[in-house]
Design a protein around this motif. Sequence first.
Motif, PDB file in Angstrom:
ATOM      1  N   PHE A 263       0.837  -1.206   0.000  1.00 10.00           N
ATOM      2  CA  PHE A 263       0.000   0.000   0.000  1.00 10.00           C
ATOM      3  C   PHE A 263       0.871   1.254   0.000  1.00 10.00           C
ATOM      4  CE2 PHE A 263      -3.435  -2.762   0.617  1.00 10.00           C
ATOM      5  CZ  PHE A 263      -4.633  -2.055   0.590  1.00 10.00           C
ATOM      6  N   GLU A 264       1.900   1.238   0.809  1.00 11.26           N
ATOM      7  CA  GLU A 264       2.825   2.368   0.859  1.00 11.26           C
ATOM      8  C   GLU A 264       3.522   2.538  -0.482  1.00 11.26           C
ATOM      9  OE1 GLU A 264       6.553   3.992   3.606  1.00 11.26           O
ATOM     10  OE2 GLU A 264       5.723   1.989   3.909  1.00 11.26           O
ATOM     11  N   LEU A 265       3.910   1.429  -1.118  1.00 10.64           N
ATOM     12  CA  LEU A 265       4.547   1.476  -2.429  1.00 10.64           C
ATOM     13  C   LEU A 265       3.615   2.103  -3.467  1.00 10.64           C
ATOM     14  CD1 LEU A 265       6.814   0.655  -4.428  1.00 10.64           C
ATOM     15  CD2 LEU A 265       5.678  -1.580  -4.624  1.00 10.64           C
ATOM     16  N   PHE A 266       2.337   1.741  -3.416  1.00 12.32           N
ATOM     17  CA  PHE A 266       1.379   2.266  -4.382  1.00 12.32           C
ATOM     18  C   PHE A 266       1.213   3.774  -4.231  1.00 12.32           C
ATOM     19  CE2 PHE A 266      -2.803   3.280  -6.045  1.00 12.32           C
ATOM     20  CZ  PHE A 266      -2.865   2.521  -7.209  1.00 12.32           C
ATOM     21  N   VAL A 267       1.023   4.230  -2.992  1.00 19.36           N
ATOM     22  CA  VAL A 267       0.839   5.664  -2.750  1.00 19.36           C
ATOM     23  C   VAL A 267       2.095   6.441  -3.121  1.00 19.36           C
ATOM     24  CG1 VAL A 267       0.379   7.409  -0.980  1.00 19.36           C
ATOM     25  CG2 VAL A 267      -0.871   5.249  -0.953  1.00 19.36           C
ATOM     26  N   SER A 268       3.252   5.873  -2.814  1.00 17.24           N
ATOM     27  CA  SER A 268       4.511   6.531  -3.138  1.00 17.24           C
ATOM     28  C   SER A 268       4.721   6.627  -4.643  1.00 17.24           C
ATOM     29  CB  SER A 268       5.675   5.777  -2.493  1.00 17.24           C
ATOM     30  OG  SER A 268       6.905   6.349  -2.835  1.00 17.24           O
ATOM     31  N   PRO A 273       5.989  10.281  -1.747  1.00 14.64           N
ATOM     32  CA  PRO A 273       6.526   9.539  -0.599  1.00 14.64           C
ATOM     33  C   PRO A 273       6.040  10.089   0.740  1.00 14.64           C
ATOM     34  CG  PRO A 273       8.251  10.019  -2.194  1.00 14.64           C
ATOM     35  CD  PRO A 273       7.054  10.807  -2.616  1.00 14.64           C
ATOM     36  N   GLY A 274       5.716  11.399   0.784  1.00  8.49           N
ATOM     37  CA  GLY A 274       5.270  11.986   2.045  1.00  8.49           C
ATOM     38  C   GLY A 274       4.012  11.338   2.580  1.00  8.49           C
ATOM     39  N   PRO A 275       2.890  11.382   1.841  1.00  6.48           N
ATOM     40  CA  PRO A 275       1.664  10.716   2.309  1.00  6.48           C
ATOM     41  C   PRO A 275       1.847   9.210   2.506  1.00  6.48           C
ATOM     42  CG  PRO A 275       1.167  12.239   0.531  1.00  6.48           C
ATOM     43  CD  PRO A 275       2.669  12.152   0.610  1.00  6.48           C
TER      44      PRO A 275
END
Length: 433
Positions: A263-268, A273-275
């Motif tokens: 999930f973090e990879l997708f948002v980044s 990268p901040g959100p």
Amino acid sequence: MNEETKKPSQKLGFFMSVALVMGNMIGSGVFLLPQSLAPFGWNAIAGWVITIAGALCLAHVLAKLTAAHEGAIGPAELVERSFGPVAGFLIGFSFWVSVWTGCVTIAVGATSYMSSFLPVLGEYPAFAALGVIWTMTGVNLLGVRSAGSFQVITTLLKLTPLIVVAVLIGMIFGREGTAALAPFPAEGLSLPSVNTAAAMTLWAMIGFEAACAASHKIDNPQRNVPRATFYGALLSGIIYLIVCSGITLMLPVDKVTVSPAPFELFVSTFWSPGPASFVAAFAAISAIGAVNGWTLVQGELPLEMAKRQMMPAWFARVTANGVPINGLLSATLLGSLLVLANSSQSMAGLFSFMALLTTSVTLWLYLACAAVALKRKIAVPFALLGLVFGIWSLWGAGLDASGLSIVLMLAGLPLYWWTRRSLPKNDRSASTS
């Protein structure tokens, strides 16, 4: 004050019941599954569709069975009334095992997420997981309303990263169309791959029975339990299908399969990268909320079985605020021992094994409820579909996990027989008639 005369203000209403279902379902599984499902591609999407459809069939069956009874009734009691006390005990005991093993699994997942911003937790994963388990036990000892309020808050918070990813998926798809998705395989779908993917996705759908299991803590259970069960499962399934399919099909497979936080990879990748740095925190909140919900259920199950003289009366003891303290603490202690016994394993290895085992143990409850519906001729088409889906999922989980689930279910029989022998002759014969 007993459970039946408890004031409505001391029980969970409809929205808290939906939060209990969704909170128990949306735990750590959905945040880890894209990593495991990425290699399956479109087969994973087919697996999700089958799993969600099968789970909704079973949720509908459970809802109809609950609505057919006046007042509160748990899933094990449903089985007991149709197939006798031994069958009711086996299903109730296996469900109880699945609940506290599930708590361990999710607590390990919460520790994994928290270690991304608190690295010291990764150095002592077993003790960190124990901290999560016992903290949620403390919240539940304060009373059902405290646990319910905590569940509503964590459910709202855990939906945040899912909504963010869903919005990003909609924006990307609206801008690029089908070009944003991985191409459909020229050879078509593979049934074995779909079966394996479906068995894996079922872990994320487990929990829709939470309202039924805690029905004695819910206001107007005949109305609220069926509605919370179905709508909680439906909303969770829709969220899963959107976000997991988007991550699986929109990111490169080689990147997702090696990412501990897809999930973090997708948002980044698609935002910033901040959100993305907040995703791990929300995932930890999600897992902790699920541990809280299952902690509530793990105390209620032995309480209700003790009331029906299937487990020692010791489990029926409750505090002044209605908390089944002995059942709650026993389950937490058993879960703690399980964590310590497997403390040498990596977090990923422990999570994968426990998730598969918990899924297999829980499937026996689903199969038994489908059999009850067939016997009583309630929601027959859905019960047949749910029965086929449950057997298919047990096969997909593998013989090791499914075989061990049977062993764990049968392991409770000595406790049952000891309880029955301790009863006066009149009570023993009356309860088996």
